[in-house]
Design a protein around this motif. Structure first.
Motif, PDB file in Angstrom:
ATOM      1  N   LYS A   1       0.832  -1.216   0.000  1.00  0.00           N
ATOM      2  CA  LYS A   1       0.000   0.000   0.000  1.00  0.00           C
ATOM      3  C   LYS A   1       0.860   1.257   0.000  1.00  0.00           C
ATOM      4  O   LYS A   1       0.548   2.238  -0.675  1.00  0.00           O
ATOM      5  N   ILE A   2       1.951   1.246   0.765  1.00  0.00           N
ATOM      6  CA  ILE A   2       2.840   2.416   0.821  1.00  0.00           C
ATOM      7  C   ILE A   2       3.416   2.695  -0.566  1.00  0.00           C
ATOM      8  O   ILE A   2       3.403   3.835  -1.043  1.00  0.00           O
ATOM      9  N   VAL A   3       3.914   1.647  -1.221  1.00  0.00           N
ATOM     10  CA  VAL A   3       4.501   1.814  -2.552  1.00  0.00           C
ATOM     11  C   VAL A   3       3.440   2.284  -3.551  1.00  0.00           C
ATOM     12  O   VAL A   3       3.701   3.143  -4.396  1.00  0.00           O
TER      13      VAL A   3
ATOM     14  N   THR B   1      12.862  -4.785   3.403  1.00  0.00           N
ATOM     15  CA  THR B   1      11.457  -5.200   3.300  1.00  0.00           C
ATOM     16  C   THR B   1      10.706  -4.408   2.227  1.00  0.00           C
ATOM     17  O   THR B   1      10.074  -4.989   1.340  1.00  0.00           O
ATOM     18  N   MET B   2      10.774  -3.084   2.315  1.00  0.00           N
ATOM     19  CA  MET B   2      10.075  -2.254   1.334  1.00  0.00           C
ATOM     20  C   MET B   2      10.910  -2.093   0.062  1.00  0.00           C
ATOM     21  O   MET B   2      10.357  -1.915  -1.023  1.00  0.00           O
TER      22      MET B   2
ATOM     23  N   VAL C   1      10.917   7.633  -0.649  1.00  0.00           N
ATOM     24  CA  VAL C   1      10.069   6.764   0.178  1.00  0.00           C
ATOM     25  C   VAL C   1      10.883   6.365   1.403  1.00  0.00           C
ATOM     26  O   VAL C   1      12.067   6.040   1.289  1.00  0.00           O
ATOM     27  N   ALA C   2      10.266   6.408   2.582  1.00  0.00           N
ATOM     28  CA  ALA C   2      11.042   6.113   3.788  1.00  0.00           C
ATOM     29  C   ALA C   2      10.150   5.715   4.955  1.00  0.00           C
ATOM     30  O   ALA C   2       8.986   6.107   5.033  1.00  0.00           O
TER      31      ALA C   2
ATOM     32  N   ILE D   1       6.363   9.083   3.363  1.00  0.00           N
ATOM     33  CA  ILE D   1       7.093   8.604   4.532  1.00  0.00           C
ATOM     34  C   ILE D   1       6.158   8.076   5.618  1.00  0.00           C
ATOM     35  O   ILE D   1       5.050   8.568   5.798  1.00  0.00           O
ATOM     36  N   MET D   2       6.668   7.060   6.307  1.00  0.00           N
ATOM     37  CA  MET D   2       5.971   6.567   7.486  1.00  0.00           C
ATOM     38  C   MET D   2       6.641   7.161   8.711  1.00  0.00           C
ATOM     39  O   MET D   2       7.855   7.057   8.882  1.00  0.00           O
ATOM     40  N   VAL D   3       5.842   7.818   9.526  1.00  0.00           N
ATOM     41  CA  VAL D   3       6.343   8.468  10.729  1.00  0.00           C
ATOM     42  C   VAL D   3       5.373   8.204  11.878  1.00  0.00           C
ATOM     43  O   VAL D   3       4.290   7.652  11.665  1.00  0.00           O
TER      44      VAL D   3
END
Length: 292
Positions: A44-46, A66-67, A130-131, A157-159
């Motif tokens: 989903k993030i990608v 992983t990502m 992407v991070a 980004i995931m934060v």
């Protein structure tokens, strides 16, 4: 051509634990390491980052890859920057060894010349970042990308959830501050996904969110002196309980109390106003008045 179906994807607890055990890897608290173990979330993030085969992607903090694996399968080329030396053999010799479109760099992202990489790898054209970022380094990384004028299409980004909230809120809220204004000056922020703590190993104490920052390709505001604008914003939030007159005059040596009072008055704002009450547009107007 690589058959991606035969590659062991990492985004589940079993495969992640197998890799960590194979290398005797221990999580480093100083690097804020939390690895994703939910393949659905990774994909989903990608997807939300809008990565296509035309894209060059910079991934910050790939962990065990992983990502990175999913990015490699969707992008033209990926550069993954990892600070932890102990993760480099895992990435290069194991989890990413089947991908021919990835370069792993063992470096501190804050010390890396990203503009040089963009020029060499993408002819200076806008890239996608992407991070999955730890809390302590989120703001320096984001601001570094913006302030160094890296050619960006977007940052996904995931934060920590509270940090994502802070980036998109407006005036008058407790989360509103210098980060909110800086991000909104450069980009349009949108939270695209909430991620519970159970999706990580080790499990963090708080939930996370994925926020996409779509960079404005032309400036959204006409600013006479960008440095003055950001110094003004930072000074306004250094002492949140103080009025702007006091906090800015304490924090900025080149802005007098009298000039600031006159500028606020010409904008129809009271001398007792605090920074948290001003919109980004008002900060721009104020800095332009002071720049004269």
């Amino acid at each position: 051509m690589t058959d991606y179906n035969n590659i062991m994807h990492l985004a589940n607890p079993t495969n992640t634990i197998a890799v960590l055990n194979r290398y005797g890897f221990n999580f480093q608290k100083k690097f804020g390491q939390n690895f994703l173990i939910d393949e659905n979330i990774v994909e989903k993030i990608v997807r939300e980052a809008g990565v296509t085969k035309d894209d060059f992607v910079l991934e910050i903090g790939p962990g065990i890859g992983t990502m990175t694996q999913i990015l490699c399968e969707n992008a033209r080329e990926v550069v993954a920057v990892e600070i932890d030396t102990k993760l480099i053999p895992i990435l290069k010799e194991d989890t990413l060894r089947y991908y021919d479109n990835v370069t792993v760099i063992n470096e501190d992202i804050l010390k890396l010349d990203i503009n040089k990489i963009v020029k060499e790898k993408n002819n200076g054209k806008p890239i996608k970042v992407v991070a999955n970022l730890p809390y302590y380094i989120t703001t320096p990384i984001i601001m570094g990308l913006f302030e160094n004028h890296v050619a960006l299409d977007s940052i996904t980004i995931m934060v920590q959830k509270e940090v994502a909230d802070r980036m998109q809120v407006g005036p008058g809220t407790k989360d509103y501050g210098a980060l909110s204004l800086a991000v909104q000056y450069y980009a349009k922020p949108e939270i695209v996904l909430n991620v519970p703590a159970s999706c990580f190993m080790p499990r963090p104490n708080v939930d996370s969110a994925v926020i996409r920052l779509n960079r404005y390709q032309t400036p959204a505001y006409d600013v006479k002196n960008e440095k003055l604008l950001f110094n003004l914003i930072k000074a306004s939030f250094l002492q949140r309980r103080k009025t702007m007159l006091n906090s800015v005059s304490n924090g900025l040596s080149n802005v007098t109390k009298e000039d600031l009072a006159n500028a606020l008055e010409s904008m129809g704002l009271p001398k007792t106003v605090r920074g948290e009450a001003l919109t980004l547009e008002q900060f721009v107007e104020l800095s332009n008045l002071l720049a004269k």
